[in-house]
Write an enzyme that holds these catalytic residues in place. Structure first.
Site, PDB file in Angstrom:
ATOM      1  N   LYS A 131      23.472  46.244 131.806  1.00  0.00           N
ATOM      2  CA  LYS A 131      23.947  45.024 131.137  1.00  0.00           C
ATOM      3  C   LYS A 131      23.798  45.157 129.615  1.00  0.00           C
ATOM      4  O   LYS A 131      24.720  44.884 128.860  1.00  0.00           O
ATOM      5  CB  LYS A 131      23.052  43.857 131.595  1.00  0.00           C
ATOM      6  CG  LYS A 131      23.786  42.700 132.231  1.00  0.00           C
ATOM      7  CD  LYS A 131      22.743  41.655 132.625  1.00  0.00           C
ATOM      8  CE  LYS A 131      23.393  40.501 133.329  1.00  0.00           C
ATOM      9  NZ  LYS A 131      22.420  39.493 133.773  1.00  0.00           N
ATOM     10  N   THR A 145      15.511  30.924 137.707  1.00  0.00           N
ATOM     11  CA  THR A 145      14.492  30.222 138.491  1.00  0.00           C
ATOM     12  C   THR A 145      15.102  29.922 139.866  1.00  0.00           C
ATOM     13  O   THR A 145      15.328  28.767 140.209  1.00  0.00           O
ATOM     14  CB  THR A 145      14.050  28.904 137.806  1.00  0.00           C
ATOM     15  OG1 THR A 145      15.236  28.155 137.430  1.00  0.00           O
ATOM     16  CG2 THR A 145      13.217  29.153 136.581  1.00  0.00           C
ATOM     17  N   ASN A 153      21.213  16.719 136.858  1.00  0.00           N
ATOM     18  CA  ASN A 153      21.918  17.485 137.890  1.00  0.00           C
ATOM     19  C   ASN A 153      21.951  16.715 139.215  1.00  0.00           C
ATOM     20  O   ASN A 153      22.965  16.699 139.917  1.00  0.00           O
ATOM     21  CB  ASN A 153      21.278  18.857 138.092  1.00  0.00           C
ATOM     22  CG  ASN A 153      21.843  19.888 137.120  1.00  0.00           C
ATOM     23  OD1 ASN A 153      22.688  19.555 136.285  1.00  0.00           O
ATOM     24  ND2 ASN A 153      21.388  21.116 137.218  1.00  0.00           N
ATOM     25  N   PHE A 183      33.453  13.637 137.236  1.00  0.00           N
ATOM     26  CA  PHE A 183      32.684  13.995 138.440  1.00  0.00           C
ATOM     27  C   PHE A 183      32.970  13.088 139.627  1.00  0.00           C
ATOM     28  O   PHE A 183      32.107  12.808 140.440  1.00  0.00           O
ATOM     29  CB  PHE A 183      31.179  14.084 138.126  1.00  0.00           C
ATOM     30  CG  PHE A 183      30.836  15.458 137.644  1.00  0.00           C
ATOM     31  CD1 PHE A 183      31.266  15.891 136.405  1.00  0.00           C
ATOM     32  CD2 PHE A 183      30.135  16.344 138.444  1.00  0.00           C
ATOM     33  CE1 PHE A 183      31.015  17.179 135.978  1.00  0.00           C
ATOM     34  CE2 PHE A 183      29.883  17.637 138.026  1.00  0.00           C
ATOM     35  CZ  PHE A 183      30.323  18.039 136.794  1.00  0.00           C
ATOM     36  N   GLY A 236      29.068  23.609 144.704  1.00  0.00           N
ATOM     37  CA  GLY A 236      28.371  24.878 144.921  1.00  0.00           C
ATOM     38  C   GLY A 236      27.783  25.304 143.586  1.00  0.00           C
ATOM     39  O   GLY A 236      27.507  24.472 142.733  1.00  0.00           O
ATOM     40  N   CYS A 266      23.356  26.026 140.418  1.00  0.00           N
ATOM     41  CA  CYS A 266      22.408  24.989 139.993  1.00  0.00           C
ATOM     42  C   CYS A 266      22.321  23.724 140.838  1.00  0.00           C
ATOM     43  O   CYS A 266      21.231  23.356 141.240  1.00  0.00           O
ATOM     44  CB  CYS A 266      22.653  24.675 138.532  1.00  0.00           C
ATOM     45  SG  CYS A 266      22.114  26.069 137.527  1.00  0.00           S
TER      46      CYS A 266
END
Ligand SMILES: NC(=O)C1=CN([C@@H]2O[C@H](COP(=O)(O)OP(=O)(O)OC[C@H]3O[C@@H](n4cnc5c(N)ncnc54)[C@H](O)[C@@H]3O)[C@@H](O)[C@H]2O)C=CC1
Ligand SMILES: O=C(O)[C@H]1O[C@H](OP(=O)(O)OP(=O)(O)OC[C@H]2O[C@@H](n3ccc(=O)[nH]c3=O)[C@H](O)[C@@H]2O)[C@H](O)[C@@H](O)[C@@H]1O
Length: 441
Positions: free
Chosen positions: A35, A86, A208, A249, A257, A260
């Site tokens: 990378k 995470t 979220n 939204f 999906g 997060c």
């Protein structure tokens, strides 16, 4: 300001590139050598519109550097951003092992006072743990401050979001540290909201979870609309005109999906459970989403009975358009179930195929074009609303497929448009169209 960023995934790379673009000197560190080698040459390892151009510009301007060496990357820097992953553990809680390793890398290599900024999404309390760990590891004369600066960018529009975000959240216990991070971010010209560390950490999860709730809510409304003969798009538009609700939204579809929403909603229910709080609402949001991801299969089974032996084209594999990210994409659940039932699955995606090959069943056949995927298919499932798919001449379905039966999981076409073609069309929360059957009767 001299800054380094640990981890160059979606968040770290975009953060590093953007901070260099507003004038800071930024070194991005990643443990992945291939990378780093690519990025040094100005090649982005991820597909993100506009990112590569900005990378090249700032590398050339001498403000953006890449390295695999923490020692080199941390030399003389004032601020270190942590942007490592995470991911979720088996029980749904956040795996903090990458964060811990990043902290140990920092502690082992810094030689002067430092502000550590956590960009990664971490459970409430983690930044205090990071500070304690750092203090226990670094020499006594080095002063360490930790700031929570959660990230709100969306994949596929991450560069745009970074320069046009609604707010930058800075959570700090030290006013001086908060001021430094505020100064770093001022050139973005985005409202800055300062708060304490725990609240900043919670803002990220709550945001979220709330967005995921909006999606599951509209999907439930869509499923009821179908039974009632109402149209979810009109319902969403009418609801969204109320400023208290907002129009964003509220797109019904095959659920959320990505890397997060699925992980962060589960992590928040786990955070609550650890405090003996049963977050029932959020658990229902997750349950609704798991069901919604499979809804096209239910519709197809209802229509065909068995799907065994059917040739099914999947259009779009990524969890959303403009990204090659396959994490928690509905296409994974769908293709696994179709293959298990004995269907023949032929798939097309403009950019996510390489990543798809790593996670979809090996029986899936990939094509270079939409037309090839549709060739002789018994039905098509639209899973991602790529512009190529939305702008398709609907005659293609009629010309290429064995029978033009379309299951549209993203409501890509207006009902009025579809009405003009001899197609059978099933979408989400809208009335089905049986023009193909009508013609063949
Ligand atoms: N992907 C997204 O759209 C968003 C992600 N987030 C959060 O940001 C965090 C990062 O997410 P992504 O960028 O998607 O992760 P990612 O998994 O794409 O990238 C993480 C990178 O960190 C590197 N890394 C791991 N340990 C390292 C170490 N010790 N030193 C140097 N490099 C190391 C990995 O090689 C990898 O390149 C997560 O907590 C996520 O929840 C927040 C907002 C948006
Ligand atoms: O924490 C994160 O990682 C990020 O998660 C989401 O961003 P992202 O997952 O990149 O993409 P979104 O545009 O939010 O879409 C997520 C999923 O929800 C679905 N979705 C979105 C909107 C909608 O109306 N309906 C709907 O089904 C999308 O198809 C996609 O599968 C949030 O929007 C970001 O603010 C946040 O920073």
């Amino acid at each position: 300001m001299k800054i380094s960023v640990v981890g160059t995934g979606y968040v770290g790379l975009v953060t590093g590139v953007s901070l260099s673009h507003i004038g800071h000197y930024v070194t991005c560190i990643d443990i992945d050598e291939t990378k780093v080698e690519k990025m040094r040459q100005g090649i982005s390892p991820i597909y993100e519109p506009g990112l590569e151009e900005l990378m090249k510009e700032n590398i050339q301007a001498g403000r953006l550097f890449f390295t695999t060496s923490h020692q080199e990357g941390f030399r003389d820097v004032d601020v270190i951003y942590i942007a490592v992953g995470t991911p979720e553990k088996e029980d749904g809680s956040a795996n903090l092992s990458y964060i811990e390793q990043a902290v140990r890398d920092i502690a082992a290599n810094i030689t002067k006072d430092i502000i550590v900024v956590t960009k990664s999404t971490v459970p409430v309390g983690t930044n205090h743990y990071i500070k304690e760990l750092l203090i226990s590891l670094v020499p006594k004369h080095i002063n360490v401050e930790v700031v929570s600066n959660p990230e709100f960018l969306r994949e596929g529009s991450s560069v745009y979001d970074t320069f046009h975000g609604d707010r930058i959240v800075i959570g700090a216990d030290s006013e001086e540290a908060a001021k430094v991070i505020e100064e770093i971010n001022k050139p973005f010209g985005i409202p800055i909201f300062k708060t304490d560390i725990k609240s900043a950490e919670m803002i990220k999860y709550a945001s979220n979870a709330f967005l995921a709730t909006k999606i599951s809510f509209i999907n439930e409304i869509a499923n009821i609309c179908e039974k009632l003969g109402a149209d979810v798009e009109s319902v969403a538009r009418g609801m969204g005109m109320d400023k208290r609700i907002g129009s964003m939204f509220l797109n019904a579809g095959i659920g959320y999906g990505g890397s997060c929403f699925p992980k962060d909603t589960k992590a928040l229910t786990q955070i609550a459970a650890n405090l003996d709080h049963n977050f029932e609402l959020l658990k229902a949001v997750i349950k609704v989403n798991n069901h919604q991801q499979r809804i096209l299969i239910d519709k197809a089974r209802e229509r065909f009975g068995s799907l065994t032996g059917k040739r099914i084209a999947l259009l779009g594999l990524a969890f959303k358009p403009n990204t090659d990210d396959m994490r928690e994409a509905a296409s994974i659940v769908i293709s696994k179930e179709l293959i298990a039932e004995g269907a023949k699955v032929v798939a097309y995606d403009p950019v996510a195929v390489e990543n798809a090959k790593k996670v979809l069943p090996q029986e899936v056949i990939y094509t270079e074009s939409i037309e090839d995927a549709l060739e002789n298919a018994d039905m098509v499932f639209i899973l991602t609303e790529w512009s190529q798919i939305k702008e398709l001449d609907l005659n293609i379905y009629v010309q290429k497929m064995k029978q033009p039966i379309v299951f549209d999981g993203r409501n890509c076409y207006s009902i009025n448009e579809v009405q003009q073609y001899p197609i059978e069309y099933h979408s989400i929360g809208r009335k089905p169209i049986y023009n193909y059957q009508f013609q063949t009767v």
